[in-house]
Enzyme design. Sequence first.
Site, PDB file in Angstrom:
ATOM      1  N   ASP A  58       4.646  -9.796   5.369  1.00  0.00           N
ATOM      2  CA  ASP A  58       5.202 -10.158   4.073  1.00  0.00           C
ATOM      3  C   ASP A  58       4.010 -10.519   3.180  1.00  0.00           C
ATOM      4  O   ASP A  58       3.297 -11.488   3.469  1.00  0.00           O
ATOM      5  CB  ASP A  58       6.147 -11.350   4.247  1.00  0.00           C
ATOM      6  CG  ASP A  58       6.820 -11.756   2.938  1.00  0.00           C
ATOM      7  OD1 ASP A  58       6.213 -11.542   1.852  1.00  0.00           O
ATOM      8  OD2 ASP A  58       7.929 -12.300   2.990  1.00  0.00           O
TER       9      ASP A  58
ATOM     10  N   ALA B 203       0.776  -1.251   0.000  1.00  0.00           N
ATOM     11  CA  ALA B 203       0.000   0.000   0.000  1.00  0.00           C
ATOM     12  C   ALA B 203       0.805   1.297   0.000  1.00  0.00           C
ATOM     13  O   ALA B 203       0.277   2.339  -0.377  1.00  0.00           O
ATOM     14  CB  ALA B 203      -0.969  -0.005   1.184  1.00  0.00           C
TER      15      ALA B 203
ATOM     16  N   LYS C  23      -2.842   5.243  -3.664  1.00  0.00           N
ATOM     17  CA  LYS C  23      -3.936   4.395  -4.161  1.00  0.00           C
ATOM     18  C   LYS C  23      -4.923   4.078  -3.036  1.00  0.00           C
ATOM     19  O   LYS C  23      -6.125   3.950  -3.281  1.00  0.00           O
ATOM     20  CB  LYS C  23      -3.373   3.127  -4.807  1.00  0.00           C
ATOM     21  CG  LYS C  23      -2.632   3.431  -6.119  1.00  0.00           C
ATOM     22  CD  LYS C  23      -2.185   2.176  -6.820  1.00  0.00           C
ATOM     23  CE  LYS C  23      -1.469   2.491  -8.138  1.00  0.00           C
ATOM     24  NZ  LYS C  23      -0.165   3.127  -7.945  1.00  0.00           N
TER      25      LYS C  23
ATOM     26  N   ASP D 105      -0.509  -3.588  -6.158  1.00  0.00           N
ATOM     27  CA  ASP D 105       0.325  -2.583  -6.825  1.00  0.00           C
ATOM     28  C   ASP D 105       1.756  -2.929  -6.426  1.00  0.00           C
ATOM     29  O   ASP D 105       2.290  -2.413  -5.462  1.00  0.00           O
ATOM     30  CB  ASP D 105      -0.074  -1.178  -6.363  1.00  0.00           C
ATOM     31  CG  ASP D 105       0.708  -0.101  -7.083  1.00  0.00           C
ATOM     32  OD1 ASP D 105       0.858  -0.198  -8.317  1.00  0.00           O
ATOM     33  OD2 ASP D 105       1.198   0.839  -6.415  1.00  0.00           O
TER      34      ASP D 105
ATOM     35  N   GLU E 263       1.893  -3.019   4.257  1.00  0.00           N
ATOM     36  CA  GLU E 263       3.179  -2.574   3.700  1.00  0.00           C
ATOM     37  C   GLU E 263       4.303  -3.232   4.494  1.00  0.00           C
ATOM     38  O   GLU E 263       4.425  -3.014   5.689  1.00  0.00           O
ATOM     39  CB  GLU E 263       3.298  -1.051   3.758  1.00  0.00           C
ATOM     40  CG  GLU E 263       4.630  -0.514   3.266  1.00  0.00           C
ATOM     41  CD  GLU E 263       5.013  -1.010   1.875  1.00  0.00           C
ATOM     42  OE1 GLU E 263       6.119  -1.572   1.733  1.00  0.00           O
ATOM     43  OE2 GLU E 263       4.223  -0.844   0.930  1.00  0.00           O
TER      44      GLU E 263
ATOM     45  N   CYS F 161       4.527   0.133 -12.305  1.00  0.00           N
ATOM     46  CA  CYS F 161       4.853   1.381 -13.017  1.00  0.00           C
ATOM     47  C   CYS F 161       6.084   1.176 -13.901  1.00  0.00           C
ATOM     48  O   CYS F 161       6.934   2.053 -14.015  1.00  0.00           O
ATOM     49  CB  CYS F 161       5.028   2.537 -12.047  1.00  0.00           C
ATOM     50  SG  CYS F 161       6.227   2.222 -10.757  1.00  0.00           S
TER      51      CYS F 161
END
Length: 335
Positions: free
Chosen positions: A194, A141, A146, A212, A163, A266
């Site tokens: 994890d 995250a 997002k 993501d 995260e 990305c």
Amino acid sequence: SFFSPKLENETKGKLQKQICGVVLDHFEKQYTAELGNAWSSVRDVLTSPLCWQHSVLLNRFSPCTELESSLCGQGYHPAFQGLPCLPAAFKCYIRRAPGRFPAQKHQAGKLKEYYLLNAASLLPVLALEMKDGEDVLDLCAAPGGKSVAILQCACPGRFHCNEYDDLRARWLEETIESFIPEPLIDLMMFSKLDGRHIGDLKPELYDKVLVDTPCSNDRSWLFSSDIHQATLRLIQRKELSYLQFQLLRSAIKALRPGGCLVYSTCTLSKAENSDVINLILNSCSNVMPVDISGMGRAVSQEFTFLDGLQQHELLVLPERGRAWGPMYVAKLKKI
């Protein structure tokens, strides 16, 4: 006024960065092979930070009446208007010209009015097609853009932000505190697990999962100041796709049957995009691709997409005047 000449000059100063030759050479070989003719115009944008753009995502929890007219006065217009399922409260502004709307400083006890981000990074969130009351997991995250965008779309029943990295996890919590009111934060769950193990720890718990994933960040890697670190990154790049595959497999376990996940990166790299999704589709019999080509058509005024991909995937290619991306988005459903 929202914009000052001083700020513009500071921004220009920050952008006079050096391109890392090692990374550019590597990209040149790989992306000429993968993208063909499209690579030269993409390279032109990625190597010219002065033509980069930011979108302005309004925060529905901190409405500011002057903000929209100020944005319109500076040539911004609402984005994503072509999407039939655009959530009513979701407001994002973009403009063709580069330059950056000023970032807001953190003020204790005061929510920020907007979030600046690459408009393409909102596509994975919109592809989730969130509904109120759904249980959602944002698997990787940080830094939180997002997650903030998910909450602009709907109010989840349960919202779990994960995260793994300590520093990034702190960054995520700060972002959420800057944009989301406390009563809503109290309903959220934050963890530092994890991501590869979440599926086993929380099986079939979520209606929607956003993956993501950590990836080779083409934009920032091109400006690596440390040649040694850049070389190391390029060597380790081959291992990323296996991590991405493991995160995806974990996300599928965490999904309820009938639930959907969106995978995004990305990077332009096929090894981290289509190849990972194909591997999942070939190895997991309980998932099927979801057609998102209609979404691509609906926003084709604002984004340039790579041709020739499957219907369940989109790849945003940056180009001048539409310098969004790179952003790969794929959608899968658990059966």
